[in-house]
Design a protein around this motif. Structure first.
Motif, PDB file in Angstrom:
ATOM      1  N   LEU A  33      11.979  73.262  36.539  1.00 41.38           N
ATOM      2  CA  LEU A  33      12.304  71.869  36.260  1.00 41.38           C
ATOM      3  C   LEU A  33      11.436  71.320  35.137  1.00 41.38           C
ATOM      4  CD1 LEU A  33      13.784  69.254  36.804  1.00 41.38           C
ATOM      5  CD2 LEU A  33      12.206  68.819  38.709  1.00 41.38           C
ATOM      6  N   ALA A  34      10.148  71.617  35.171  1.00 39.91           N
ATOM      7  CA  ALA A  34       9.261  71.164  34.099  1.00 39.91           C
ATOM      8  C   ALA A  34       9.703  71.712  32.750  1.00 39.91           C
ATOM      9  CB  ALA A  34       7.822  71.584  34.406  1.00 39.91           C
ATOM     10  N   VAL A  61       0.059  64.835  31.149  1.00 40.51           N
ATOM     11  CA  VAL A  61       0.244  65.577  32.400  1.00 40.51           C
ATOM     12  C   VAL A  61       1.528  65.120  33.083  1.00 40.51           C
ATOM     13  CG1 VAL A  61      -0.693  65.987  34.715  1.00 40.51           C
ATOM     14  CG2 VAL A  61      -2.225  65.988  32.728  1.00 40.51           C
ATOM     15  N   VAL A  62       2.239  66.090  33.657  1.00 38.38           N
ATOM     16  CA  VAL A  62       3.410  65.786  34.478  1.00 38.38           C
ATOM     17  C   VAL A  62       3.184  66.408  35.850  1.00 38.38           C
ATOM     18  CG1 VAL A  62       4.663  67.814  33.603  1.00 38.38           C
ATOM     19  CG2 VAL A  62       5.925  65.951  34.684  1.00 38.38           C
ATOM     20  N   TYR A  63       3.526  65.660  36.880  1.00 36.58           N
ATOM     21  CA  TYR A  63       3.490  66.179  38.241  1.00 36.58           C
ATOM     22  C   TYR A  63       4.931  66.408  38.687  1.00 36.58           C
ATOM     23  CZ  TYR A  63      -1.280  64.361  38.134  1.00 36.58           C
ATOM     24  OH  TYR A  63      -2.580  64.101  37.791  1.00 36.58           O
ATOM     25  N   VAL A  64       5.189  67.578  39.244  1.00 37.79           N
ATOM     26  CA  VAL A  64       6.544  67.957  39.612  1.00 37.79           C
ATOM     27  C   VAL A  64       6.570  68.478  41.042  1.00 37.79           C
ATOM     28  CG1 VAL A  64       8.534  69.406  39.032  1.00 37.79           C
ATOM     29  CG2 VAL A  64       7.004  68.610  37.211  1.00 37.79           C
ATOM     30  N   GLY A  65       7.563  68.032  41.798  1.00 40.34           N
ATOM     31  CA  GLY A  65       7.782  68.564  43.131  1.00 40.34           C
ATOM     32  C   GLY A  65       9.248  68.898  43.320  1.00 40.34           C
ATOM     33  N   SER A  74       6.633  62.827  38.147  1.00 37.69           N
ATOM     34  CA  SER A  74       5.789  61.689  37.786  1.00 37.69           C
ATOM     35  C   SER A  74       5.234  61.947  36.391  1.00 37.69           C
ATOM     36  CB  SER A  74       4.649  61.527  38.801  1.00 37.69           C
ATOM     37  OG  SER A  74       3.816  60.441  38.452  1.00 37.69           O
ATOM     38  N   SER A  75       5.690  61.154  35.416  1.00 31.55           N
ATOM     39  CA  SER A  75       5.296  61.351  34.021  1.00 31.55           C
ATOM     40  C   SER A  75       5.525  60.074  33.232  1.00 31.55           C
ATOM     41  CB  SER A  75       6.120  62.482  33.385  1.00 31.55           C
ATOM     42  OG  SER A  75       5.955  62.493  31.981  1.00 31.55           O
ATOM     43  N   ARG A 187      -0.132  70.467  32.341  1.00 32.41           N
ATOM     44  CA  ARG A 187      -0.499  69.820  31.083  1.00 32.41           C
ATOM     45  C   ARG A 187       0.562  70.180  30.056  1.00 32.41           C
ATOM     46  NH1 ARG A 187      -5.469  70.650  31.072  1.00 32.41           N
ATOM     47  NH2 ARG A 187      -6.073  68.534  31.599  1.00 32.41           N
ATOM     48  N   VAL A 188       1.086  69.153  29.376  1.00 29.23           N
ATOM     49  CA  VAL A 188       2.200  69.335  28.452  1.00 29.23           C
ATOM     50  C   VAL A 188       1.707  69.108  27.022  1.00 29.23           C
ATOM     51  CG1 VAL A 188       4.519  68.579  27.821  1.00 29.23           C
ATOM     52  CG2 VAL A 188       3.780  68.450  30.216  1.00 29.23           C
TER      53      VAL A 188
END
Length: 197
Positions: A33-34, A61-65, A74-75, A187-188
């Protein structure tokens, strides 16, 4: 829990039911997904967090679940000022039937939320103390009934109604517990996704 938050949830059914059940994290799916959300970007996995600590991510930073029936992200990079301007790549990334967006920033006295079903925008609201309402599209949702457009109070009510928990920590018996929901942090760098402002 921080007053600032940004959260996009895509689900096949009621997201609160999935989140309330303390779903199991699918890390390979989270990575895929990221990659879909940030095509061409370099993604460095930097650890796991709980959703309670992932609502206000650093800019890079992106948080992915990813869980059975639901994906969440969350980004701030993906968060537009007006919900209707949510990048189409976000909708296309999961293919789930419903998408919910919630964002709030205490320092800016701003909150916004959006709801899409089968790709169609149902409701979008973005409001801040000054200059006021930035976007107001679609019919009000039940939790908005007779509610003033106060960013802090409205943002909290929206988070409770859409996601099942509150940044104010009301701790109702049937609340979702964001301290029991794991996410992955990336980290993107070199992200190609553009955001509307």
């Amino acid at each position: 829990m921080a007053f600032n938050d940004t959260l996009v949830v895509s689900s096949d059914g009621n997201p609160i039911d999935v989140l309330r059940a303390c779903p199991v994290l699918d890390k390979p799916a989270a990575r895929l997904l990221a990659e879909r959300l940030f095509p061409g970007a370099a993604l460095e996995e930097i650890g796991d967090l709980l959703l309670a600590d992932a609502l206000d991510p650093p800019r890079d930073v992106v948080y992915v679940g990813c869980y059975a029936g639901l994906d969440l992200v969350s980004s701030w990079t993906l968060t537009p000022q007006r919900p209707s301007q949510l990048d189409p790549v976000v909708h296309a990334a999961t293919g789930r039937r419903q998408t919910l967006l919630h964002a709030a920033h205490g320092d800016a006295a701003w909150c916004s939320f959006g709801l899409w079903r089968d790709g169609a925008l149902v409701r979008a609201l973005s409001v801040c103390t000054d200059p006021g309402v930035l976007e107001d599209t679609g019919e009000r949702l039940p939790f908005e009934a007779d509610a003033p457009h106060d960013p802090a109070g409205l943002g909290d009510r929206a988070l409770q109604a859409l996601m099942g928990f509150s940044c104010a920590g009301h701790d109702r018996l049937d609340d979702v517990d964001p301290e029991l929901i794991p996410v992955v942090a990336y980290r993107v760098t070199g992200a190609a996704v553009s955001t509307a402002s």
